[in-house]
Scaffold this motif. Structure first.
Motif, PDB file in Angstrom:
ATOM      1  N   VAL A  88      50.255  35.020  43.220  1.00 47.08           N
ATOM      2  CA  VAL A  88      49.567  34.397  42.085  1.00 47.08           C
ATOM      3  C   VAL A  88      49.088  32.990  42.428  1.00 47.08           C
ATOM      4  N   LYS A  89      49.911  32.251  43.158  1.00 48.40           N
ATOM      5  CA  LYS A  89      49.520  30.883  43.527  1.00 48.40           C
ATOM      6  C   LYS A  89      48.257  30.881  44.394  1.00 48.40           C
ATOM      7  N   SER A  90      48.180  31.792  45.353  1.00 52.47           N
ATOM      8  CA  SER A  90      47.003  31.850  46.228  1.00 52.47           C
ATOM      9  C   SER A  90      45.759  32.271  45.452  1.00 52.47           C
ATOM     10  N   LEU A  91      45.922  33.170  44.491  1.00 52.24           N
ATOM     11  CA  LEU A  91      44.785  33.593  43.676  1.00 52.24           C
ATOM     12  C   LEU A  91      44.319  32.457  42.761  1.00 52.24           C
ATOM     13  N   ALA A  92      45.278  31.689  42.243  1.00 55.53           N
ATOM     14  CA  ALA A  92      44.925  30.541  41.402  1.00 55.53           C
ATOM     15  C   ALA A  92      44.129  29.499  42.195  1.00 55.53           C
ATOM     16  N   GLU A  93      44.499  29.328  43.455  1.00 53.57           N
ATOM     17  CA  GLU A  93      43.745  28.401  44.311  1.00 53.57           C
ATOM     18  C   GLU A  93      42.306  28.885  44.496  1.00 53.57           C
ATOM     19  N   GLY A  94      42.144  30.218  44.617  1.00 49.22           N
ATOM     20  CA  GLY A  94      40.812  30.797  44.727  1.00 49.22           C
ATOM     21  C   GLY A  94      39.986  30.559  43.472  1.00 49.22           C
ATOM     22  N   ILE A  95      40.622  30.674  42.319  1.00 51.69           N
ATOM     23  CA  ILE A  95      39.938  30.423  41.049  1.00 51.69           C
ATOM     24  C   ILE A  95      39.499  28.961  40.968  1.00 51.69           C
ATOM     25  N   ALA A  96      40.399  28.058  41.333  1.00 49.61           N
ATOM     26  CA  ALA A  96      40.092  26.622  41.286  1.00 49.61           C
ATOM     27  C   ALA A  96      38.870  26.279  42.131  1.00 49.61           C
ATOM     28  N   GLU A  97      38.724  26.967  43.245  1.00 48.60           N
ATOM     29  CA  GLU A  97      37.638  26.644  44.167  1.00 48.60           C
ATOM     30  C   GLU A  97      36.319  27.346  43.822  1.00 48.60           C
ATOM     31  N   ASN A  98      36.390  28.503  43.163  1.00 48.89           N
ATOM     32  CA  ASN A  98      35.189  29.332  43.011  1.00 48.89           C
ATOM     33  C   ASN A  98      34.707  29.555  41.573  1.00 48.89           C
ATOM     34  N   CYS A  99      35.617  29.464  40.602  1.00 46.34           N
ATOM     35  CA  CYS A  99      35.196  29.638  39.197  1.00 46.34           C
ATOM     36  C   CYS A  99      36.135  28.844  38.294  1.00 46.34           C
ATOM     37  N   PRO A 100      36.166  27.524  38.464  1.00 49.11           N
ATOM     38  CA  PRO A 100      37.144  26.685  37.768  1.00 49.11           C
ATOM     39  C   PRO A 100      37.042  26.708  36.248  1.00 49.11           C
ATOM     40  N   GLU A 101      35.903  27.132  35.706  1.00 48.81           N
ATOM     41  CA  GLU A 101      35.735  27.140  34.251  1.00 48.81           C
ATOM     42  C   GLU A 101      35.975  28.522  33.636  1.00 48.81           C
ATOM     43  N   ALA A 102      36.439  29.474  34.429  1.00 41.10           N
ATOM     44  CA  ALA A 102      36.658  30.836  33.924  1.00 41.10           C
ATOM     45  C   ALA A 102      37.860  30.895  32.983  1.00 41.10           C
ATOM     46  N   PHE A 103      37.822  31.852  32.065  1.00 36.45           N
ATOM     47  CA  PHE A 103      39.010  32.208  31.303  1.00 36.45           C
ATOM     48  C   PHE A 103      39.908  33.001  32.246  1.00 36.45           C
ATOM     49  N   VAL A 104      41.208  32.681  32.252  1.00 36.99           N
ATOM     50  CA  VAL A 104      42.133  33.308  33.206  1.00 36.99           C
ATOM     51  C   VAL A 104      43.266  33.987  32.443  1.00 36.99           C
ATOM     52  N   LEU A 105      43.412  35.301  32.660  1.00 38.80           N
ATOM     53  CA  LEU A 105      44.455  36.083  32.009  1.00 38.80           C
ATOM     54  C   LEU A 105      45.467  36.538  33.055  1.00 38.80           C
ATOM     55  N   ILE A 106      46.737  36.185  32.836  1.00 42.56           N
ATOM     56  CA  ILE A 106      47.794  36.506  33.798  1.00 42.56           C
ATOM     57  C   ILE A 106      48.636  37.668  33.291  1.00 42.56           C
TER      58      ILE A 106
END
Length: 339
Positions: free
Chosen positions: A105-123
């Motif tokens: 999850v941490k590695s995927l969150a880093e990917g989100i931060a770099e590529n779609c930081p304004e996305a809605f994120v559902l865990i």
């Protein structure tokens, strides 16, 4: 929102496949982006044959070091759903899953931060009580955190709460009659169904004390029921996919302009969200908690904390236990993210 792109991280798994199917059927979605570390091309090809208007594109890394496929899967995404991780096996607690799933999850969150930081994120990845804090802290460290757009998916507890009480009154009700608020967290005794509030109250009051206790226990440990029924071959995947889709659909509806959309979610209390300060005081000063929230175009608009003033004495006792356990779960996630 036009040109809507939704990314599923863990799309080839037991939850990811039925979840992706449901998303493919949603007419608000234009692009469905599928990422996993195995079998994604097959899932993508299968879904792409469905004659709905959205496209389905698959992404598969070529090695553990390959981050380009994750970046492509996420680039420009408006909504990201994360069911990635290993499933729960017989005798395994959600805590047992922690060391494996936390890193994923941490590695995927880093990917989100770099590529779609304004996305809605559902865990969805378990244990949610710890993985949501990991994502929050990871996004904070990258300077892109928005509490209004981070959701821990606890909807399965509501789905079960609605279903299980209706099964006790088959002549008088059906599951779709109910929308029970389930607050707290998403494991065992951190799950607190509020049967004494709303439409379920009149049904709940007909039950004996033993029936009430059994019903609450069944909601809290419904996942074990599925694990045992599957004889060690899996955990709750179909019902979890439905629950994840249900929350995603509500967010998409709110973003599209629908008003009065309220769902329970495991959120991070933040000054940008109306009602956060009041809610936090009522739940032992925890930073994360599942409560009903009002959804809008920007995500979580308001925490409907007032429900905490309506609960009965038995639910207050359940809440006290949940708060004590949640504080440890949250701390575990925060500490992991800071390593």
């Amino acid at each position: 929102m036009s040109g809507l792109k939704v990314s599923v991280l863990g799309a080839a798994g037991g939850i990811g496949q039925p979840l992706s199917l449901l998303l493919k059927l949603n007419d608000k979605i234009d692009q469905l982006s599928l990422f996993d570390v195995f079998n994604t091309p097959g899932v993508g090809a299968d879904l792409s044959h469905i004659n709905t208007d959205s496209s389905a594109k698959a992404f598969l890394p070529t090695s553990k070091e390959d981050t380009t496929q994750l970046a492509e899967a996420l680039k420009g995404s408006n909504l990201v759903i994360i069911p990635a991780g290993v499933p729960r096996k017989p005798g395994m607690t959600r805590d047992d899953l922690f060391n494996i799933n936390a890193g994923i999850v941490k590695s995927l969150a880093e990917g989100i931060a770099e590529n779609c930081p304004e996305a809605f994120v559902l865990i969805i990845s378990n244990p949610v009580n710890s993985t949501v804090p990991i994502v929050a802290e990871t996004l904070k460290a990258k300077g892109v955190f928005n509490a209004k757009r981070l959701f821990g998916v606890t909807t399965l507890d509501i789905v079960r709460a609605n279903t299980f009480i209706s099964q006790l009154f088959p002549e008088e009700s059906k599951a779709s009659d109910f929308n029970i608020n389930v607050i707290g967290g998403h494991s065992g005794e951190t799950i607190v169904p509020l049967y004494s509030v709303g439409k379920s109250k009149s049904f709940y009051e007909k039950l004996s004390e033993q029936q009430k206790n059994d019903l609450i226990h069944r909601v809290q440990f419904g996942g074990d029921e599925v694990v045992q029924a599957k004889n060690g071959t899996g955990s709750a995947t179909l019902s979890m996919a439905y629950a994840g889709y249900k929350l995603a659909e509500s967010i998409l509806n709110a973003v599209s302009g629908k008003s009065d959309v309220v769902e329970c979610t495991f959120l991070n209390f933040d000054d940008s969200i109306k009602g956060s300060k009041e809610a936090k005081k009522l739940v032992g000063d925890l930073d994360f908690f599942s409560l009903p929230v009002l959804l809008g175009k920007n995500g979580i608009e308001e925490v409907k904390y007032e429900i905490l003033n309506e609960i009965n004495d038995d639910e207050k006792k359940l809440l006290s236990v949940a708060i004590e356990q949640l504080s440890k779960n949250i701390e575990k996630g925060v500490e992991f993210s800071k390593k």
